[in-house]
Design a protein around this motif. Structure first.
Motif, mmCIF file in Angstrom:
data_model
loop_
_atom_site.group_PDB
_atom_site.id
_atom_site.type_symbol
_atom_site.label_atom_id
_atom_site.label_comp_id
_atom_site.label_asym_id
_atom_site.label_seq_id
_atom_site.Cartn_x
_atom_site.Cartn_y
_atom_site.Cartn_z
ATOM 1 N N THR A 28 1.585 10.080 -112.175
ATOM 2 C CA THR A 28 1.247 9.075 -113.186
ATOM 3 C C THR A 28 -0.092 8.433 -112.862
ATOM 4 O OG1 THR A 28 3.599 8.672 -113.582
ATOM 5 C CG2 THR A 28 2.068 6.978 -114.343
ATOM 6 N N LYS A 67 5.211 4.360 -116.387
ATOM 7 C CA LYS A 67 5.042 5.610 -117.134
ATOM 8 C C LYS A 67 4.823 5.323 -118.614
ATOM 9 C CE LYS A 67 7.418 8.640 -113.928
ATOM 10 N NZ LYS A 67 8.575 9.484 -113.654
ATOM 11 N N ASP A 68 5.520 4.328 -119.149
ATOM 12 C CA ASP A 68 5.358 3.956 -120.549
ATOM 13 C C ASP A 68 3.941 3.455 -120.814
ATOM 14 O OD1 ASP A 68 6.607 3.441 -123.229
ATOM 15 O OD2 ASP A 68 6.077 1.367 -122.712
ATOM 16 N N ASP A 122 1.796 6.549 -120.879
ATOM 17 C CA ASP A 122 2.142 7.306 -122.097
ATOM 18 C C ASP A 122 1.484 6.678 -123.330
ATOM 19 O OD1 ASP A 122 3.731 9.048 -120.621
ATOM 20 O OD2 ASP A 122 5.635 8.138 -121.256
ATOM 21 N N GLU A 126 -2.158 7.480 -123.409
ATOM 22 C CA GLU A 126 -2.380 8.880 -123.783
ATOM 23 C C GLU A 126 -2.113 9.115 -125.266
ATOM 24 O OE1 GLU A 126 -1.743 11.443 -119.737
ATOM 25 O OE2 GLU A 126 0.031 11.057 -120.956
ATOM 26 N N GLN A 127 -1.086 8.515 -125.790
ATOM 27 C CA GLN A 127 -0.793 8.693 -127.227
ATOM 28 C C GLN A 127 -1.977 8.253 -128.075
ATOM 29 O OE1 GLN A 127 2.775 6.366 -127.687
ATOM 30 N NE2 GLN A 127 4.125 8.101 -127.272
#
Length: 145
Positions: free
Chosen positions: A4, A132-133, A136, A139-140
């Motif tokens: 991560t 991680k969220d 994420d 990245e989204q």
């Protein structure tokens, strides 16, 4: 957690390259009224970094389950004034904040990654999940552009 952190470090390098592919005008244009410009989206990610860095620090010393700090993203983007700032200012802030986020994450002891957090959902989540969220979400946004 190392994977991560590597993902986050990838974006710390990649985002400036992507941003520099656009003109200041392209970064400031809003596709529609009420929508954020690319500059404001990057500003939102600065706000996200600020908020999440606090979460990643506070969860290590506050009582469990840690009540996740919330923020009003639209108000933050407006009140921080990203639209009127030069892109280099916003980009520099984003890079600096995320370098520090990566450092904070790297220093979290392994056992604390399983600490419980109440993020307002039906179930508690772990610190590891929050981290991680965060990546994420980043990245989204970058992969959708």
């Amino acid at each position: 957690m190392q994977a991560t952190i590597q993902r986050l470090n990838h974006w710390i390098t990649e985002v400036p390259i992507r941003v520099h592919a656009f003109s200041e005008r392209e970064l400031s244009d809003r596709a529609q009224p009420g929508k954020w410009s690319k500059k404001e989206i990057l500003g939102h990610l600065c706000d996200s970094a600020l908020t999440n860095m606090q979460r990643f620090v506070r969860v290590q010393y506050e009582p469990q389950p840690y009540a996740v700090l919330k923020y009003a993203q639209n108000q933050w983007v407006e009140l921080m004034g990203y639209q009127s700032l030069p892109i280099e200012h916003v980009l520099s802030l984003w890079v600096s904040l995320n370098k520090q986020v990566a450092q904070v994450i790297a220093r979290i002891p392994e056992e604390m990654l399983q600490y419980s957090c109440d993020n307002g959902g039906e179930n508690l989540v772990t610190v590891e999940w929050l981290i991680k969220d965060y990546v994420d979400h980043l990245e989204q946004i970058f992969l959708s552009e």
